[in-house]
Design a protein around this motif. Structure first.
Motif, PDB file in Angstrom:
ATOM      1  N   TYR A  28       0.832  -1.200   0.000  1.00 34.26           N
ATOM      2  CA  TYR A  28       0.000   0.000   0.000  1.00 34.26           C
ATOM      3  C   TYR A  28       0.866   1.249   0.000  1.00 34.26           C
ATOM      4  O   TYR A  28       1.713   1.443   0.864  1.00 34.26           O
ATOM      5  N   THR A  29       0.650   2.051  -1.030  1.00 33.12           N
ATOM      6  CA  THR A  29       1.379   3.302  -1.174  1.00 33.12           C
ATOM      7  C   THR A  29       0.378   4.438  -1.107  1.00 33.12           C
ATOM      8  O   THR A  29      -0.731   4.332  -1.639  1.00 33.12           O
TER       9      THR A  29
ATOM     10  N   THR B  91      -4.790  11.799  -4.460  1.00 28.62           N
ATOM     11  CA  THR B  91      -6.109  12.407  -4.575  1.00 28.62           C
ATOM     12  C   THR B  91      -7.180  11.429  -4.111  1.00 28.62           C
ATOM     13  O   THR B  91      -8.344  11.567  -4.458  1.00 28.62           O
ATOM     14  N   GLY B  92      -6.802  10.463  -3.327  1.00 20.92           N
ATOM     15  CA  GLY B  92      -7.751   9.473  -2.845  1.00 20.92           C
ATOM     16  C   GLY B  92      -7.086   8.569  -1.827  1.00 20.92           C
ATOM     17  O   GLY B  92      -5.953   8.799  -1.417  1.00 20.92           O
ATOM     18  N   PRO B  93      -7.781   7.518  -1.405  1.00 19.29           N
ATOM     19  CA  PRO B  93      -7.222   6.609  -0.404  1.00 19.29           C
ATOM     20  C   PRO B  93      -6.020   5.839  -0.948  1.00 19.29           C
ATOM     21  O   PRO B  93      -5.788   5.772  -2.154  1.00 19.29           O
ATOM     22  N   SER B  94      -5.269   5.230  -0.034  1.00 14.00           N
ATOM     23  CA  SER B  94      -4.075   4.474  -0.403  1.00 14.00           C
ATOM     24  C   SER B  94      -4.418   3.392  -1.409  1.00 14.00           C
ATOM     25  O   SER B  94      -5.466   2.745  -1.333  1.00 14.00           O
ATOM     26  N   LYS B  95      -3.508   3.187  -2.357  1.00  7.18           N
ATOM     27  CA  LYS B  95      -3.703   2.168  -3.390  1.00  7.18           C
ATOM     28  C   LYS B  95      -2.817   0.963  -3.082  1.00  7.18           C
ATOM     29  O   LYS B  95      -1.655   1.112  -2.712  1.00  7.18           O
ATOM     30  N   GLY B  96      -3.388  -0.222  -3.273  1.00  7.22           N
ATOM     31  CA  GLY B  96      -2.638  -1.454  -3.073  1.00  7.22           C
ATOM     32  C   GLY B  96      -1.962  -1.865  -4.370  1.00  7.22           C
ATOM     33  O   GLY B  96      -2.623  -2.267  -5.331  1.00  7.22           O
ATOM     34  N   VAL B  97      -0.639  -1.764  -4.415  1.00  5.92           N
ATOM     35  CA  VAL B  97       0.121  -2.075  -5.625  1.00  5.92           C
ATOM     36  C   VAL B  97       0.329  -3.590  -5.710  1.00  5.92           C
ATOM     37  O   VAL B  97       0.903  -4.192  -4.796  1.00  5.92           O
TER      38      VAL B  97
ATOM     39  N   THR C 230      20.122  -3.321   6.485  1.00 10.71           N
ATOM     40  CA  THR C 230      19.082  -2.311   6.345  1.00 10.71           C
ATOM     41  C   THR C 230      18.313  -2.142   7.647  1.00 10.71           C
ATOM     42  O   THR C 230      18.042  -3.119   8.353  1.00 10.71           O
ATOM     43  N   ALA C 231      17.964  -0.887   7.932  1.00 12.24           N
ATOM     44  CA  ALA C 231      17.094  -0.566   9.064  1.00 12.24           C
ATOM     45  C   ALA C 231      15.764  -0.021   8.573  1.00 12.24           C
ATOM     46  O   ALA C 231      14.940   0.421   9.380  1.00 12.24           O
ATOM     47  N   LEU C 232      15.558  -0.042   7.256  1.00 15.71           N
ATOM     48  CA  LEU C 232      14.300   0.452   6.701  1.00 15.71           C
ATOM     49  C   LEU C 232      13.176  -0.525   7.039  1.00 15.71           C
ATOM     50  O   LEU C 232      13.407  -1.724   7.218  1.00 15.71           O
ATOM     51  N   PRO C 233      11.935  -0.037   7.138  1.00 11.14           N
ATOM     52  CA  PRO C 233      10.826  -0.931   7.501  1.00 11.14           C
ATOM     53  C   PRO C 233      10.558  -1.960   6.417  1.00 11.14           C
ATOM     54  O   PRO C 233      10.483  -1.635   5.236  1.00 11.14           O
ATOM     55  N   VAL C 234      10.409  -3.196   6.835  1.00 12.01           N
ATOM     56  CA  VAL C 234      10.312  -4.298   5.877  1.00 12.01           C
ATOM     57  C   VAL C 234       8.948  -4.342   5.192  1.00 12.01           C
ATOM     58  O   VAL C 234       8.764  -5.085   4.227  1.00 12.01           O
ATOM     59  N   PHE C 235       7.992  -3.516   5.643  1.00 16.24           N
ATOM     60  CA  PHE C 235       6.715  -3.478   4.939  1.00 16.24           C
ATOM     61  C   PHE C 235       6.780  -2.596   3.702  1.00 16.24           C
ATOM     62  O   PHE C 235       5.799  -2.490   2.967  1.00 16.24           O
ATOM     63  N   HIS C 236       7.912  -1.941   3.450  1.00 12.69           N
ATOM     64  CA  HIS C 236       8.104  -1.140   2.247  1.00 12.69           C
ATOM     65  C   HIS C 236       8.957  -1.900   1.241  1.00 12.69           C
ATOM     66  O   HIS C 236       9.654  -2.868   1.569  1.00 12.69           O
TER      67      HIS C 236
END
Length: 538
Positions: free
Chosen positions: A186-187, A191-197, A225-231
């Protein structure tokens, strides 16, 4: 550049990456096949390190197979969505690998999502199973009785994932294809709700190849890496390690004071810094340990050109900049040093790019337009937005993916990012939907109108600002608005700046002219959360 400036970090020869590509026929570009083949090749070589957990290549394949079987026994099958609400810990990887192994669709959730954002993800994804870390359970409890919760819930405790569910009707194990959706990411919308890619299995294969090529990843590297794994970024680092025969070290979270200590302890040779992370590290007091690491290169996406040389001279690490999106791939990269520091770099092989006008017609070099992309490899881009066919058609109009970003192609082939075509805000490595923040603000009884827009941050990227117009006779202290929003938005989406307006600037048809507010930027009468000492709850 000074005498100790490193050589350009682009690999002089791409043969090693081409060899990896050649080693996986198009039909083999699925997680299951990649894990099995690399387990056979690398066996007991260290692969995954996360917290106190360490897996070899062989063990990681066993973990994926085992958790795939557990999901299947609970009735989770191909195409079923598995919502994963978990921080950087081994349980996230167990759930992700297990789902992707059997053709179910891993659906990670940004751990900061709350309220309407979370309710939208649930309604859009329609998951069959929710795997949620105990510390985030309250976010679902707060949604109320109308929330569309899945039939199965597996909590993640200190003892791991607590599985449950009927085994009376286990799901069939099916062959997984490269074009099957591996994950929905989800990104934030603009102009609207989050889109699921919808990200195909093979897209992650190409993420691993393109990213490894840009960073010059070698067999035996340690990728930290310390970045969040959900990204996307932390996930694709896993695939880089898998394909290149490296160790993948996933830190629990980013810690400026402990980053270099972690790098030394795990012997990291490649790391990943986005946006404000590099600025935060440079803001720390200089320490003798700043150069005790053995990091050879780092991703430095979004680091301003003025900071790249400063970062190298302090830490001895060249930063590779570039451009990527969840929907496409890592297709532009810019080495350090670069003839155009701060640019996106040149287009790598793997896609066609066009800078276009509003009619999707190409514009000349040196002219700003929207960046359109088209892959040359099957399933190397996302396949669309889950449950949003009209948004998919809009974004992929004329068989080009419309990035929504305004860029310029220079005559030397380097692309330069200008701005976003719409109102997305990039803050501390997170995408913030101005639309979602505005919707939350407008639920307050005192608000007549509002506009959310980016203003420059001293750390690079953006800060979130809002202009508000109160209803007649109403009063609202800015801090009261912030406290109202912190239970309804992710912490990074809560505005830093609040500007109270007597009247909004409007277009002829009554729409708020955000461009006026953006151009005015930070004005003297703006209220700044940072000056209050108040910390938004997480």
């Amino acid at each position: 550049m000074s005498a100790d400036t490193p050589p350009v970090t682009h690999p002089a020869c791409h043969d090693r990456y081409d060899d990896v590509v050649d080693g996986f026929a198009p039909q083999d570009r699925t997680l299951r096949t990649m894990l099995q083949r690399q387990a056979d090749r690398y066996g007991d070589r260290p692969f995954v390190t996360c917290g106190g957990v360490s897996w070899t290549f062989a063990r990681t394949a066993e973990v994926a197979r085992d958790w795939g079987a557990r999901l299947g026994a609970a009735g989770i099958g191909a195409g079923d969505r598995v919502l994963i609400h978990c921080s950087n810990r081994a349980e996230f990887l167990q759930a992700y690998l297990g789902a992707t192994w059997i053709g179910a669709i891993a659906t990670p959730v940004n751990t900061a999502f709350r309220g309407a954002q979370l309710a939208h993800v649930l309604a859009n994804a329609g998951p069959k199973l929710l795997i949620v870390e105990e510390q985030f359970q309250h976010a679902y409890d707060d949604l109320g009785a109308d929330a569309q919760l899945p039939p199965l819930l597996w909590p993640v405790t200190a003892d791991g994932i607590q599985t449950s569910g009927s085994t009376a009707h286990p799901a069939d194990i099916v062959a997984v294809q490269p074009g099957d959706t591996a994950a929905i990411l989800y990104t934030s919308g603009t102009t609207g709700p989050s889109k699921g890619v919808c990200c195909p299995q093979a897209q992650f294969f190409w993420w691993g190849i393109y990213s490894a090529r840009a960073l010059g990843v070698r067999e035996g590297d340690v990728l930290m890496t310390a970045l969040p794994v959900f990204h996307t970024n932390a996930l694709n680092a896993f695939y880089q390690a898998l394909l290149m025969g490296c160790e993948y070290v996933l830190l629990p979270k980013f810690s400026a004071s402990g980053y270099w200590t972690s790098a030394v302890e795990c012997r990291a040779t490649v790391t990943y810094l986005l946006g404000a992370m590099a600025a935060i590290l440079m803001a720390q007091p200089e320490r003798p340990g700043d150069r005790k690491h053995v990091i050879r290169t780092a991703l430095g996406g979004g680091v301003p050109a003025r900071d790249q040389e400063t970062f190298f001279h302090r830490f001895g690490i060249p930063l590779v900049d570039g451009y990527a999106s969840t929907e496409s791939n890592f297709l532009f990269y810019n080495p350090y040093p670069s003839p155009r520091p701060g640019s996106m770099g040149k287009l790598a092989k793997g896609a066609h790019a066009m800078v276009a006008d509003e009619h999707d017609m190409p514009v000349p070099d040196g002219t700003a337009g929207e960046l359109l992309l088209r892959p040359t490899e099957p399933h190397s881009f996302a396949s669309g937005y889950f449950g949003m066919p009209e948004k998919t058609v809009e974004a992929w109009a004329n068989l080009w993916f419309h990035t929504g970003d305004r860029v310029v192609r220079n005559p030397d082939g380097y692309f330069s990012f200008i701005d976003r075509m719409k109102d997305a805000i990039r803050r501390r490595g997170e995408n913030v939907s101005s639309w979602e923040v505005e919707q939350a603000i407008m639920t307050h009884d005192a608000i007549e109108a509002c506009a959310v827009y980016p203003v420059p941050s001293e750390l690079g990227e953006d800060e979130v600002a809002t202009a508000i117009q109160l209803k007649e006779g109403q009063t609202l202290a800015p801090l009261d608005l912030i406290q109202y929003l912190e239970t309804r938005l992710a912490h990074f989406a809560v505005p830093r700046y609040v500007r109270q307006m007597q009247a909004m600037p409007l277009t002829e048809n009554g729409k708020i002219k955000k461009v006026v507010l953006r151009e005015e930027g930070i004005v003297p009468d703006m209220w700044d959360l940072e000056t209050t000492g108040y910390k938004v709850k997480r």
